[in-house]
Design an enzyme around this catalytic site. Sequence first.
Site, PDB file in Angstrom:
ATOM      1  N   ARG A   1      10.402   1.811   2.476  1.00 45.07           N
ATOM      2  CA  ARG A   1      10.511   2.691   1.410  1.00 45.07           C
ATOM      3  C   ARG A   1       9.966   4.121   1.530  1.00 45.07           C
ATOM      4  O   ARG A   1      10.671   5.138   1.186  1.00 45.07           O
ATOM      5  CB  ARG A   1       9.485   2.286   0.191  1.00 45.07           C
ATOM      6  CG  ARG A   1      10.552   1.225  -0.702  1.00 45.07           C
ATOM      7  CD  ARG A   1       9.467   0.302  -1.350  1.00 45.07           C
ATOM      8  NE  ARG A   1       9.159  -0.302  -0.280  1.00 45.07           N
ATOM      9  CZ  ARG A   1       9.720  -1.586   0.404  1.00 45.07           C
ATOM     10  NH1 ARG A   1      10.803  -2.042  -0.407  1.00 45.07           N
ATOM     11  NH2 ARG A   1       9.411  -2.220   1.157  1.00 45.07           N
ATOM     12  N   THR A   2       8.945   4.214   2.361  1.00 47.43           N
ATOM     13  CA  THR A   2       8.327   5.678   2.364  1.00 47.43           C
ATOM     14  C   THR A   2       9.236   6.477   3.170  1.00 47.43           C
ATOM     15  O   THR A   2       9.534   7.551   2.831  1.00 47.43           O
ATOM     16  CB  THR A   2       7.083   5.659   3.009  1.00 47.43           C
ATOM     17  OG1 THR A   2       6.072   4.789   2.069  1.00 47.43           O
ATOM     18  CG2 THR A   2       6.263   6.724   3.052  1.00 47.43           C
TER      19      THR A   2
ATOM     20  N   ARG B   1       3.166   8.827   9.211  1.00 47.89           N
ATOM     21  CA  ARG B   1       2.359   7.766   9.131  1.00 47.89           C
ATOM     22  C   ARG B   1       1.971   7.031  10.270  1.00 47.89           C
ATOM     23  O   ARG B   1       2.598   7.170  11.487  1.00 47.89           O
ATOM     24  CB  ARG B   1       3.412   6.464   8.792  1.00 47.89           C
ATOM     25  CG  ARG B   1       2.785   4.939   8.577  1.00 47.89           C
ATOM     26  CD  ARG B   1       3.553   3.815   7.647  1.00 47.89           C
ATOM     27  NE  ARG B   1       3.615   4.185   6.478  1.00 47.89           N
ATOM     28  CZ  ARG B   1       3.852   3.407   5.751  1.00 47.89           C
ATOM     29  NH1 ARG B   1       4.564   2.181   5.899  1.00 47.89           N
ATOM     30  NH2 ARG B   1       3.872   3.850   4.346  1.00 47.89           N
TER      31      ARG B   1
ATOM     32  N   HIS C   1      -3.162   6.680   1.041  1.00 45.63           N
ATOM     33  CA  HIS C   1      -1.283   6.564   0.933  1.00 45.63           C
ATOM     34  C   HIS C   1      -1.151   7.613  -0.298  1.00 45.63           C
ATOM     35  O   HIS C   1      -0.724   7.105  -1.310  1.00 45.63           O
ATOM     36  CB  HIS C   1      -0.893   5.313   1.095  1.00 45.63           C
ATOM     37  CG  HIS C   1       0.625   5.094   1.138  1.00 45.63           C
ATOM     38  ND1 HIS C   1       1.430   6.330   0.968  1.00 45.63           N
ATOM     39  CD2 HIS C   1       1.430   4.032   1.391  1.00 45.63           C
ATOM     40  CE1 HIS C   1       2.715   5.954   1.481  1.00 45.63           C
ATOM     41  NE2 HIS C   1       2.674   4.523   1.547  1.00 45.63           N
TER      42      HIS C   1
HETATM   43  C1  NCD Z   1       2.577   0.206   1.169  1.00 45.67           C
HETATM   44  C2  NCD Z   1       1.795   0.602   2.514  1.00 45.67           C
HETATM   45  O1  NCD Z   1       2.572   1.105   3.545  1.00 45.67           O
HETATM   46  O2  NCD Z   1       0.635   0.777   2.472  1.00 45.67           O
HETATM   47  N1  NCD Z   1       4.035   0.223   1.333  1.00 45.67           N
HETATM   48  C3  NCD Z   1       4.527   1.509   0.764  1.00 45.67           C
HETATM   49  O3  NCD Z   1       4.293   2.631   1.589  1.00 45.67           O
HETATM   50  N2  NCD Z   1       5.442   1.448  -0.026  1.00 45.67           N
HETATM   51  C4  NCD Z   1       2.041  -1.204   0.923  1.00 45.67           C
HETATM   52  C5  NCD Z   1       2.149  -2.335   1.802  1.00 45.67           C
HETATM   53  O4  NCD Z   1       2.731  -2.113   3.205  1.00 45.67           O
HETATM   54  O5  NCD Z   1       1.681  -3.480   1.615  1.00 45.67           O
END
Ligand code: NCD
Length: 306
Positions: free
Chosen positions: A51-52, A101, A129
Site C-alpha cells: 500500500r505505501t 522506508r 510511520h
Molecule cells: C504498516 C507498516 O508498514 O507499518 N503497513 C502499512 O504501511 N500500511 C502496518 C504493518 O505492516 O503491519
Amino acid sequence: MKSLINILDLSVEEIDELIAKANDIIANPDKYREACRYKKLATLFYEPSTRTRLSFEAAMLELGGSVLGFSEANSSSAAKGESVADTARTVSCYADIIAMRHPKEGAPLVAARSASIPVINAGDGGHNHPTQTLTDLLTIYREKGRFNNLTLGFCGDLKFGRTVHSLISAMSRYQGIKFVLISPHELKLPSYVKKDAIKEKGIPYVQTTDLEEVMPDLDILYMTRVQRERFFNEEDYLRLKDSYILDMPKLANAKADLSIMHPLPRVNEISTAVDDDPRACYFRQALNGKYIRMALILKLLEEAGR
Ligand code: NCD
C-alpha cells in the site's frame, strides 16, 4: 518544513490543510491531473510494502508526475555497502522528492540531512510511520467528521507497531481524547510513547488485555498485525500472533457507529466475515492513503520551490 520524518513535524493547522486538500482532490480530481508534470518521485524501499509504495506511486502518477526507485535493498547499492546518506545525496540529483522506508529507526532522518530535496519517512523500523497516520487521520475525518471527543482503541502489537506510535502522537493533540490500549503484556506500548504522548499530556487511558470488555466504549478500533519481522525469536511470534482475532461475535456489544480501522496488511487478526460490515473501514482507509499522499507531495514540492 522541508521533509516529513515525524507526524509532529506537521502542526495541527497544517494537518487540517492537508485534509482539506485531500478532500478537494477527491471531489475535483481533474483539477490536479497536471499539477506535478515533469516532477519525479523516488521511492527508496529497503523493506517490503504494498500500500505505501504503490499509493505513493499512484499519487504521483495521478498528479501527472513520474516515479523511479527500488523496492528492495538488494537491488540498490545498499547491497554494496553504500550508506543511506550517500544514496539520498545521489538520488537528489535524479528526483524532486523521496519517499523512503527502512528497517532501521532514524534512517529517513539521516537521509533528510544529506538530501537536497524533501524526504518523506514511509516507515522506519518499529518507530514511526507519519504518512500512514495522515491516511488514518483522513479516514477518521471522513468517517467521523471530527478529531475531538473520540475514544480510540488500539489492539494487537502496540510495541513494534509504528503506525500505532505515530497515530497516538497525532491524536494526543486533540480535545476530549481517550486511549484504550489492548495488547498482550509482551506487546505493550513502549514507555517513551506512553510518556510523551499520553502521560505528560494528562490524557485518560486504559491498558488491558481484554478486547471484548472494552468494546462498548470505543468509537474507533484500530487493529494491528503482530510485527513478525521485528521479533528476536520465532517462538515468541508464534505464541503471540493470534492473541486477538476480531470476528462478528466479538462485535456484539460494539457501538453501531464504531469505525474499524487497520493499516493493513491483515494476517489473521480480522476475520474476513467482518469485511462486509459497514463499520469496517480498512479498505476505504487504503484508498484514502493515495489522496492524502497526493496532498502531501503537492505541499512539500511547493515548499521546496520545485
Ligand atoms: C504498516 C507498516 O508498514 O507499518 N503497513 C502499512 O504501511 N500500511 C502496518 C504493518 O505492516 O503491519
